[in-house]
Each structure stands twice: as structure tokens, then as C-alpha cells.
Design a protein around this motif. Structure first.
Motif, PDB file in Angstrom:
ATOM      1  N   THR A  30       0.851  -1.190   0.000  1.00  0.00           N
ATOM      2  CA  THR A  30       0.000   0.000   0.000  1.00  0.00           C
ATOM      3  C   THR A  30       0.886   1.240   0.000  1.00  0.00           C
ATOM      4  O   THR A  30       2.091   1.171   0.262  1.00  0.00           O
ATOM      5  N   GLU A  84      -9.544   0.884  -4.492  1.00  0.00           N
ATOM      6  CA  GLU A  84      -9.157   2.105  -3.798  1.00  0.00           C
ATOM      7  C   GLU A  84     -10.073   2.347  -2.597  1.00  0.00           C
ATOM      8  O   GLU A  84      -9.604   2.696  -1.501  1.00  0.00           O
ATOM      9  N   ALA A  88      -8.798   2.113   1.409  1.00  0.00           N
ATOM     10  CA  ALA A  88      -8.640   3.485   1.896  1.00  0.00           C
ATOM     11  C   ALA A  88      -8.199   3.539   3.354  1.00  0.00           C
ATOM     12  O   ALA A  88      -7.387   4.393   3.735  1.00  0.00           O
ATOM     13  N   GLY A  92      -4.049   2.553   1.548  1.00  0.00           N
ATOM     14  CA  GLY A  92      -4.220   3.181   0.249  1.00  0.00           C
ATOM     15  C   GLY A  92      -3.695   2.359  -0.919  1.00  0.00           C
ATOM     16  O   GLY A  92      -2.574   1.850  -0.882  1.00  0.00           O
TER      17      GLY A  92
END
Length: 250
Positions: A30, A84, A88, A92
Motif C-alpha cells: 500500500t 481504492e 482506503a 491506500g
């Protein structure tokens, strides 16, 4: 001639899917994991790529999202927007292109995990070829397709079929055969052992270095083991503990 991916840094520490330290809430592969590795001074990140349903090359390890988000669908069944949203609060989502752009001083070791990702990944990686080392278990299909699509040549690690042949060449002391196999290979990225089979041997290291090929071992998290491997001539360590590796080997 050495590929520009390989800076004078030695030994090399590859942050395996970025850095996720104890207590971190973000997942590997990420933006947060890559930023954490960057903050520690890591120069090389090892990551994996897949292709989403809408054609984005994303950095993600598993075939499905289940282990990270609980979604049982395969990466190629969801859109980048869906990924996405799901990632989150886990650090990310990062696309392959975003990784190169967001971390312009980092070098990325990309493992192509899906056949359909090879061509699109190659077109992206070709624009950043001096900062890319590519690998895949599938020499014949994925690496060939990626190299064909790339407008410039990234560094290349050997796939499974080539490594098996190299092990045989080393076992029978066929150095000329090993040299031919290594002619287009910039790095061997291997475990110390695969089940009962010892993969990393002194002879394999010697053959690789004679051919101008680096040897990187994965995935090593014990610092004493890191020191031992570097002492044996290994050029790089792929590790989940890149922070500890930098302190140990720096």
C-alpha cells in the motif's frame, strides 16, 4: 554492462511489499507501506502486480482481496476504484504508475503475478526502465510478454524454469551451460531452500558472479541470517524487516 537499476549501494536491502512494522494498521503493498519504507531510507522495494477489471496495473500480492479486505473476488473482477475504496483505511491503493511517480528515487522490483498484467505492466515499466527489476515464476509467458511490451529494457530476474536449469547446471558443474542461461539475466532472486532442496549454494553464487549476475535471497527476517548470507557473497536481501536490515547491514 551493469543495468542502471543497480546503484553502488551494497549490500542491497529490498523492502518486501514495503514496510509494515509491529503495531502498524496499514497493509503491505500500500501507499503507507511504501512511504514507511521510504522514511527508513530504503532504496529498493519488492512488490507484485495484477490487472484490475478496468485495466489498471495495481500493486497487490494475492489473486483475491480476501486476506486484506475480506472481499473474495479476484483482483481482475474488481475495478481500481473499488480497490481504492476498500483499501482506503488499510494504507491506500497504489497503481504501478503511481508508485514510480510518487517515489521518484525508489527502485522497484516487480513480480508479475498474472498473465494479463504482463503486457500493460511492460508498457508502464518501460518508461521507468532504469528503476525497474522485473521477475515472475513464468519465464516463458509473463516475462517474455513484458519485455516485448516495454519500450526500454528493465533489469530482469530469472523465472522458475531458468532457476531449475541453473541448479542442474551447478549440480553437474556445467559452468558453460550456466553462463549461457545467465546471459540475459541481471539477478537471481531465490530462497535458501525450497523444501528439502538447497537452492543457494557456493557454486551457484560463483557462477552468477562470473556471469555478472547478482544474487538476492528471499525472504530473510532474522538479522543474524542476513549477516551470514552477505558474508557468503549474497548481493541483496529481500525482507519484511527492511528497517532492521538497514541497521544491521548498513
Amino acid at each position: 554492462m551493469t543495468h542502471p537499476f543497480f546503484t553502488p549501494t551494497s549490500p542491497r536491502v529490498f523492502a518486501h511489499r514495503g514496510l509494515v512494522a509491529a503495531g502498524d494498521e496499514h497493509a503491505p503493498n500500500t501507499f503507507a507501506a511504501f512511504a514507511a519504507a521510504h522514511a527508513e531510507g530504503v532504496e529498493y522495494i519488492e512488490s507484485d502486480c495484477h490487472l484490475t477489471a478496468d485495466g489498471e496495473v495495481v500493486l497487490f500480492h494475492d489473486d483475491t482481496l480476501a486476506s486484506i479486505t475480506g472481499d473474495p473476488r479476484r483482483v481482475d473482477q474488481v475495478t481500481a476504484h473499488e480497490m481504492e475504496r476498500q483499501l482506503a483505511d488499510r494504507g491506500g491503493l497504489v497503481t504501478l504508475e503511481q508508485a514510480f511517480d510518487a517515489f521518484p528515487r525508489m527502485r522497484f522490483n516487480i513480480d508479475v503475478k498474472a498473465n494479463d498484467a504482463a503486457g500493460p505492466a511492460g508498457r508502464i515499466i518501460g518508461r521507468y526502465a532504469e528503476r525497474a527489476l522485473v521477475t515472475s515464476f513464468s519465464d516463458a509467458r509473463r516475462l517474455t510478454a513484458l519485455r516485448a511490451a516495454a519500450p526500454a529494457r528493465p533489469a530482469t530476474s530469472a523465472g522458475r524454469a531458468t532457476i531449475i536449469r541453473l541448479l542442474l547446471a551447478a549440480a553437474i558443474r556445467a559452468e558453460t551451460w550456466a553462463s549461457r542461461l545467465l546471459a540475459e539475466i541481471d539477478a537471481l532472486q531465490i530462497p535458501e531452500r525450497q523444501g528439502p532442496v538447497r537452492v543457494l549454494t557456493r557454486r551457484l553464487i560463483d557462477y552468477a558472479h562470473t556471469a555478472g549476475t547478482e544474487v538476492h535471497v528471499w525472504t530473510v527476517n532474522d538479522t543474524d541470517r542476513m549477516r551470514l548470507l552477505i558474508g557468503r557473497g549474497v548481493d541483496g536481501i529481500v525482507t519484511d524487516r527492511s528497517d532492521a536490515a538497514l541497521r544491521t547491514l548498513g
